[in-house]
Design a protein around this motif. Structure first.
Motif, mmCIF file in Angstrom:
data_model
loop_
_atom_site.group_PDB
_atom_site.id
_atom_site.type_symbol
_atom_site.label_atom_id
_atom_site.label_comp_id
_atom_site.label_asym_id
_atom_site.label_seq_id
_atom_site.Cartn_x
_atom_site.Cartn_y
_atom_site.Cartn_z
ATOM 1 N N THR A 13 -11.975 9.223 23.818
ATOM 2 C CA THR A 13 -12.739 8.806 22.636
ATOM 3 C C THR A 13 -11.980 9.152 21.355
ATOM 4 O O THR A 13 -11.864 8.313 20.448
ATOM 5 N N SER A 56 -18.837 10.730 31.088
ATOM 6 C CA SER A 56 -18.209 10.604 29.766
ATOM 7 C C SER A 56 -16.868 9.906 29.947
ATOM 8 O O SER A 56 -16.425 9.690 31.074
ATOM 9 N N GLU A 74 -16.097 5.033 28.398
ATOM 10 C CA GLU A 74 -17.034 5.379 29.477
ATOM 11 C C GLU A 74 -17.032 4.302 30.555
ATOM 12 O O GLU A 74 -17.339 4.568 31.714
ATOM 13 N N ARG A 94 -21.258 11.395 18.842
ATOM 14 C CA ARG A 94 -20.299 12.144 19.647
ATOM 15 C C ARG A 94 -21.014 13.095 20.598
ATOM 16 O O ARG A 94 -21.993 13.734 20.229
ATOM 17 N N GLY A 95 -20.525 13.168 21.805
ATOM 18 C CA GLY A 95 -21.167 14.029 22.803
ATOM 19 C C GLY A 95 -22.414 13.413 23.422
ATOM 20 O O GLY A 95 -23.161 14.083 24.130
ATOM 21 N N GLY A 96 -22.634 12.125 23.163
ATOM 22 C CA GLY A 96 -23.909 11.508 23.523
ATOM 23 C C GLY A 96 -24.152 11.239 25.000
ATOM 24 O O GLY A 96 -25.261 10.835 25.368
ATOM 25 N N SER A 97 -23.171 11.472 25.852
ATOM 26 C CA SER A 97 -23.430 11.249 27.291
ATOM 27 C C SER A 97 -24.508 12.191 27.825
ATOM 28 O O SER A 97 -25.238 11.836 28.750
HETATM 29 N N1 ASP Z 1 -17.024 10.253 25.047
HETATM 30 C C1 ASP Z 1 -17.962 10.550 24.016
HETATM 31 C C2 ASP Z 1 -17.409 11.626 23.100
HETATM 32 O O1 ASP Z 1 -16.331 12.145 23.356
HETATM 33 C C3 ASP Z 1 -19.305 10.932 24.556
HETATM 34 C C4 ASP Z 1 -19.338 12.188 25.382
HETATM 35 O O2 ASP Z 1 -18.313 12.748 25.729
HETATM 36 O O3 ASP Z 1 -20.454 12.638 25.696
HETATM 37 O O4 ASP Z 1 -18.033 11.953 22.124
#
Ligand code: ASP
Ligand code: MG
Length: 407
Positions: free
Chosen positions: A47, A41, A74, A150-153
């Motif tokens: 982000t 990430s 990323e 968001r959170g897609g890693s």
């Molecule tokens: N950097 C991105 C986010 O904060 C993806 C991730 O962290 O998974 O949403």
């Protein structure tokens, strides 16, 4: 030998020291001789910071531009990780999402993976390199960079694990695994050794932040065992997989809560066919996901229809729904943001009556009023006042004795 996929979240990579610590961990796993793919990430809050910066310059930044901007977060962490590993004497290479073969549709900011072409990753692994992939991003047919939401890693990591037939996908974060409730709210919350995909999916969808729901769904479809663990210690974490000893354990596995809830009520709409369809079609077209929907029994031919969306979608939702008042012959549209959801989840509940009643009683005993209720086969969710969410989580944790280890 079977490939190992490891994903490290932003807090695990927050600064140079953290990147070095993670690189050491990667190197140690590598010493076991297994080919490793590392998905990263963006560092820390990068982000969020980039979004904020964009909003300082443009009130409503264009989604395509924003995706290209966010993807740089990323890229920074994957190059730094590859350099660190090389400095430690390990063969490593960084790849962007596009270079790693992550192909997506063109819905910017919430793109879906349509295919993964693992050929480059395979070539690099065959050359003996540790492959470090930028998470959260992909590329369209038109070569536009997209992000996966968001959170897609997590989703990148599980998708790669699936296509590479990895033995496990390890998700490294700043907590020890999946807990029976958020330990910041309920100090007696207990770490689970294992949980089923189904249960984890419900918990993630209902607000448990530890894993991205889409990643859990992918894991379940492709049967990828996922381990959630901390990058800050050696504790074993939580295994998310298909099998759990269902009959012999507590039927409620966990409690999730979510304060990212906004409610919209369309007041006084005629009770006739087509109303819900014309209300929800434009929301679906705008990619707004509607969560709880409740329609009241009609009185004298009119009814109230309430639904919830994420708070960040509220303004867009109102902009789409307000012009429909005429068409819907609604008396009014009202919204509120002081609500939260609290859910109990467990596969064991589906053939065991009485859980709803116990949940409602536990909430009533703490004077928590229930605004709306929804259920799935393995979940009961109540919408309550946001102020009471900690109380509610604690009450439910106690009622269902989640502090006690499984039998
Ligand atoms: N950097 C991105 C986010 O904060 C993806 C991730 O962290 O998974 O949403
Ligand atoms: Mg992040």
């Amino acid at each position: 030998m079977e490939i190992l996929v490891q994903k490290y979240g932003g807090s695990s990579l927050a600064n140079a020291d953290r990147i070095r610590a993670v690189a050491r961990r990667v190197a140690a796993s590598r010493d076991s001789g297994r080919p490793i793919v590392v998905v990263v990430s963006a560092m820390g809050d990068t982000t969020d910071d980039l979004i904020e910066l964009a909003q300082q310059l443009a009130e409503d930044p264009d989604d395509r531009e924003l995706d290209l901007l966010l993807s740089t977060g990323e890229m920074i962490s994957c190059t730094l990780m590859a350099m660190t590993l090389r400095h430690m004497g390990h063969e490593a290479i960084s790849l962007t999402g596009a270079q790693a073969g992550i192909r997506t549709d063109s819905s910017h900011r919430r793109a879906r993976i349509v295919a993964v072409d693992p050929s480059r990753v395979h070539r690099e692994l065959a050359a003996g390199r540790i492959v470090v992939v930028a998470g959260f991003q992909g590329i369209t047919e038109e070569f536009d960079i997209t992000t996966l939401g968001r959170g897609g890693s997590d989703t990148t990591a599980v998708a790669l694990a699936a296509i590479l037939h990895a033995r496990t996908c390890e998700i490294y974060t700043d907590v020890d695994g999946v807990y029976t409730a958020d330990p910041r709210i309920e100090p007696r919350a207990r770490k689970l050794d294992e949980i089923s995909y189904e249960e984890m999916l419900e918990l993630a969808q209902q607000g448990a932040k530890v894993m991205h729901p889409r990643a859990v769904e992918l894991g379940s479809v492709y049967g990828v065992p996922i381990v959630v663990r901390s990058s800050f210690n050696e504790n074993p974490g939580t295994l998310i997989h298909g099998e759990t000893a269902m009959e012999i354990r507590n039927k409620v596995r966990g409690i999730a809560h979510d304060t990212d809830v906004a409610k919209v009520t369309v007041v006084g709409v005629p009770d006739r066919p087509g109303i819900a369809a014309s209300l929800f079609r434009p929301l679906a077209d705008a990619n707004i996901s509607v969560d709880v929907i409740v329609q009241n029994a009609s009185i004298q031919g009119t009814t109230d229809l309430s639904f919830t969306v994420a708070r960040s979608d509220l303004n867009r939702t109102l902009r789409l729904v307000q012009p429909l008042t005429g068409e819907l012959q609604a008396a009014d549209i009202v919204s509120s943001t002081d609500l939260a959801k609290v859910s109990i989840v467990g596969t064991g509940m589906q053939h065991a009556p009485g859980y709803a009643a116990r949940m409602f009683k536990a909430l009533a005993d703490r004077n928590v009023n229930i605004d709306m209720i929804t259920t799935s086969e393995i979940r009961i969710t109540c919408l309550i006042d946001a102020q009471q969410v900690s109380d509610a989580v604690q009450a439910l944790h106690e009622t269902f004795q989640l502090d006690k280890a499984d039998l």
